[in-house]
Design a protein around this motif. Structure first.
Motif, mmCIF file in Angstrom:
data_model
loop_
_atom_site.group_PDB
_atom_site.id
_atom_site.type_symbol
_atom_site.label_atom_id
_atom_site.label_comp_id
_atom_site.label_asym_id
_atom_site.label_seq_id
_atom_site.Cartn_x
_atom_site.Cartn_y
_atom_site.Cartn_z
ATOM 1 N N VAL A 52 0.794 -1.276 -0.122
ATOM 2 C CA VAL A 52 0.132 -0.183 0.053
ATOM 3 C C VAL A 52 0.710 1.286 -0.077
ATOM 4 O O VAL A 52 1.861 1.407 1.029
ATOM 5 C CB VAL A 52 -1.025 0.123 1.249
ATOM 6 N N PRO A 53 0.801 2.263 -1.046
ATOM 7 C CA PRO A 53 1.592 3.177 -0.962
ATOM 8 C C PRO A 53 1.571 4.085 0.300
ATOM 9 O O PRO A 53 0.527 4.466 0.875
ATOM 10 C CB PRO A 53 1.064 4.234 -2.208
ATOM 11 N N ASP A 54 2.687 4.587 0.641
ATOM 12 C CA ASP A 54 2.614 5.433 2.015
ATOM 13 C C ASP A 54 1.711 6.531 2.202
ATOM 14 O O ASP A 54 1.632 7.029 3.117
ATOM 15 C CB ASP A 54 4.267 5.645 2.264
ATOM 16 N N ASP A 55 1.542 7.117 0.919
ATOM 17 C CA ASP A 55 0.886 8.399 0.897
ATOM 18 C C ASP A 55 -0.691 8.271 0.831
ATOM 19 O O ASP A 55 -1.505 9.237 0.727
ATOM 20 C CB ASP A 55 1.465 9.453 -0.120
ATOM 21 N N LEU A 56 -1.147 6.846 0.703
ATOM 22 C CA LEU A 56 -2.476 6.727 0.374
ATOM 23 C C LEU A 56 -3.122 6.272 1.699
ATOM 24 O O LEU A 56 -2.585 5.383 2.428
ATOM 25 C CB LEU A 56 -2.711 5.844 -0.682
ATOM 26 N N GLU A 57 -4.604 6.173 1.794
ATOM 27 C CA GLU A 57 -5.437 5.669 2.633
ATOM 28 C C GLU A 57 -6.554 5.111 2.081
ATOM 29 O O GLU A 57 -7.100 5.605 1.166
ATOM 30 C CB GLU A 57 -5.913 6.552 4.006
ATOM 31 N N ILE A 58 -6.994 3.854 2.767
ATOM 32 C CA ILE A 58 -8.444 3.222 2.307
ATOM 33 C C ILE A 58 -9.400 4.009 2.973
ATOM 34 O O ILE A 58 -9.361 4.260 4.286
ATOM 35 C CB ILE A 58 -8.649 1.823 2.653
ATOM 36 N N SER A 59 -10.342 4.679 2.066
ATOM 37 C CA SER A 59 -11.142 5.602 2.790
ATOM 38 C C SER A 59 -12.626 5.241 2.735
ATOM 39 O O SER A 59 -13.718 5.730 2.972
ATOM 40 C CB SER A 59 -11.404 7.100 1.925
ATOM 41 N N SER A 60 -12.870 3.671 2.288
ATOM 42 C CA SER A 60 -14.213 2.928 1.950
ATOM 43 C C SER A 60 -14.290 2.190 3.032
ATOM 44 O O SER A 60 -13.014 1.681 3.699
ATOM 45 C CB SER A 60 -14.369 2.678 0.689
ATOM 46 N N GLU A 61 -15.269 1.447 3.524
ATOM 47 C CA GLU A 61 -15.511 0.443 4.413
ATOM 48 C C GLU A 61 -14.653 -0.918 3.914
ATOM 49 O O GLU A 61 -15.156 -1.332 2.647
ATOM 50 C CB GLU A 61 -16.925 0.139 4.732
ATOM 51 N N PRO A 62 -13.633 -1.278 4.426
ATOM 52 C CA PRO A 62 -13.045 -2.308 3.925
ATOM 53 C C PRO A 62 -13.658 -3.532 3.860
ATOM 54 O O PRO A 62 -14.322 -3.796 5.035
ATOM 55 C CB PRO A 62 -11.455 -2.391 4.707
ATOM 56 N N VAL A 63 -13.500 -4.391 2.956
ATOM 57 C CA VAL A 63 -14.017 -5.787 2.946
ATOM 58 C C VAL A 63 -13.003 -6.677 3.689
ATOM 59 O O VAL A 63 -11.728 -6.825 3.250
ATOM 60 C CB VAL A 63 -14.227 -6.386 1.440
ATOM 61 N N SER A 64 -13.352 -7.193 4.719
ATOM 62 C CA SER A 64 -12.337 -8.146 5.460
ATOM 63 C C SER A 64 -12.253 -9.440 5.225
ATOM 64 O O SER A 64 -11.165 -10.070 5.350
ATOM 65 C CB SER A 64 -12.237 -7.794 6.967
ATOM 66 N N THR A 65 -13.323 -10.220 4.787
ATOM 67 C CA THR A 65 -13.505 -11.604 4.778
ATOM 68 C C THR A 65 -14.161 -12.020 3.362
ATOM 69 O O THR A 65 -15.069 -11.333 3.084
ATOM 70 C CB THR A 65 -14.280 -12.120 5.937
ATOM 71 N N VAL A 66 -13.581 -12.756 2.600
ATOM 72 C CA VAL A 66 -14.002 -13.323 1.377
ATOM 73 C C VAL A 66 -14.211 -14.812 1.750
ATOM 74 O O VAL A 66 -13.412 -15.427 2.038
ATOM 75 C CB VAL A 66 -13.158 -13.092 0.211
ATOM 76 N N ARG A 67 -15.470 -15.427 1.140
ATOM 77 C CA ARG A 67 -15.648 -16.769 1.130
ATOM 78 C C ARG A 67 -15.258 -17.641 -0.099
ATOM 79 O O ARG A 67 -15.493 -17.235 -1.398
ATOM 80 C CB ARG A 67 -17.089 -17.052 1.368
ATOM 81 N N LEU A 68 -14.439 -18.703 0.089
ATOM 82 C CA LEU A 68 -13.767 -19.397 -1.224
ATOM 83 C C LEU A 68 -14.345 -20.611 -1.197
ATOM 84 O O LEU A 68 -14.511 -21.225 -0.233
ATOM 85 C CB LEU A 68 -12.157 -19.483 -1.065
ATOM 86 N N GLU A 69 -14.840 -21.033 -2.349
ATOM 87 C CA GLU A 69 -15.330 -22.519 -2.478
ATOM 88 C C GLU A 69 -14.182 -23.029 -3.319
ATOM 89 O O GLU A 69 -13.792 -22.724 -4.304
ATOM 90 C CB GLU A 69 -16.386 -22.380 -3.704
ATOM 91 N N LEU A 70 -13.885 -24.050 -2.622
ATOM 92 C CA LEU A 70 -12.607 -25.000 -3.013
ATOM 93 C C LEU A 70 -12.992 -26.379 -3.288
ATOM 94 O O LEU A 70 -13.887 -26.894 -2.841
ATOM 95 C CB LEU A 70 -11.713 -24.827 -1.892
ATOM 96 N N ARG A 71 -12.213 -26.962 -4.412
ATOM 97 C CA ARG A 71 -12.329 -28.337 -4.518
ATOM 98 C C ARG A 71 -10.919 -29.058 -4.481
ATOM 99 O O ARG A 71 -10.184 -28.522 -4.811
ATOM 100 C CB ARG A 71 -12.818 -28.336 -6.090
#
Length: 224
Positions: A52-71
């Protein structure tokens, strides 16, 4: 030539029983894995970021978890994160992001899986972030008193140190902050002068203190 053949033959015969046993064990393990049924499962995975660039910030509500379908083989999926089977991970490379919106695809390039386990799909399949320039700013510290008048005394004067708090975060969030507010200072039992050490806070989860958030409040009471 005959000596060389004799030497090679000696290598084959030497420890022949152990070599045969090792081969049998390897074949047995392969046979068990090869005949193990493949199944599908869905597992939640935490998102990770890098570069993540040092001069930038995430300003939206971050997605923290993703569900993965695995085989994959039932044993491998059953033992995810245990018995030497690597737990799935999702790593997003944010090295090239600029201010604004950026969408990341959750695909094979971002997902790390154990050998023999395959990604069927990610839910959601894409995640979007809003990036802003990082900003810092000094804001005044506002003191919040409680209990005034409960014992017949009110605040005559007070002082807070430091008077300013330095905050940092996404620029649009930082410049919406008018002041930092202290935790309640209870003066219900104060009849003269007293000193309190309390923490301050800002009403924005995206903004944090760059300087210590604790302040000292000195207060003098008077008869109302």
């Amino acid at each position: 030539m005959r000596r060389a053949l004799k030497w090679m033959g000696g290598l084959v015969v030497r420890n022949f029983v152990w070599k045969l046993l090792s081969l049998a064990i390897a074949f047995t393990i392969w046979a068990l894995v090869a005949t193990e049924p493949e199944i599908n499962t869905v597992t939640p995975v935490q998102l990770e970021y890098r570069n993540v660039p040092d001069d930038l910030e995430i300003s939206s509500e971050p997605v923290s978890t993703v569900r993965l379908e695995l085989r994959g083989p039932s044993g491998a999926l059953r033992d995810l994160g245990a018995n030497g089977v690597a737990r799935p991970s999702i790593v997003l490379d944010m090295g090239s992001v600029q201010p604004g919106q950026r969408t990341f695809t959750i695909g094979d390039g971002a997902v790390k899986l154990a050998r023999g386990v395959h990604l069927v799909r990610a839910i959601p399949s894409e995640v979007r972030f809003e990036f802003e320039r990082r900003a810092t700013r000094n804001v005044p510290v506002s003191v919040r008193f409680v209990g005034q008048g409960d014992n017949g005394y009110v605040v005559a004067r007070y002082d807070v140190s430091p008077k300013l708090a330095r905050i940092v975060g996404p620029s649009s969030h930082v410049y919406r902050i008018v002041a930092a507010t202290t935790d309640p200072v209870d003066v219900s039992a104060v009849v003269g002068s007293s000193e309190f050490r309390v923490n301050a806070f800002v009403n924005d989860d995206f903004v944090r203190f760059q300087s210590p958030s604790q302040v000292t409040v000195s207060v003098t009471m008077k008869k109302k």
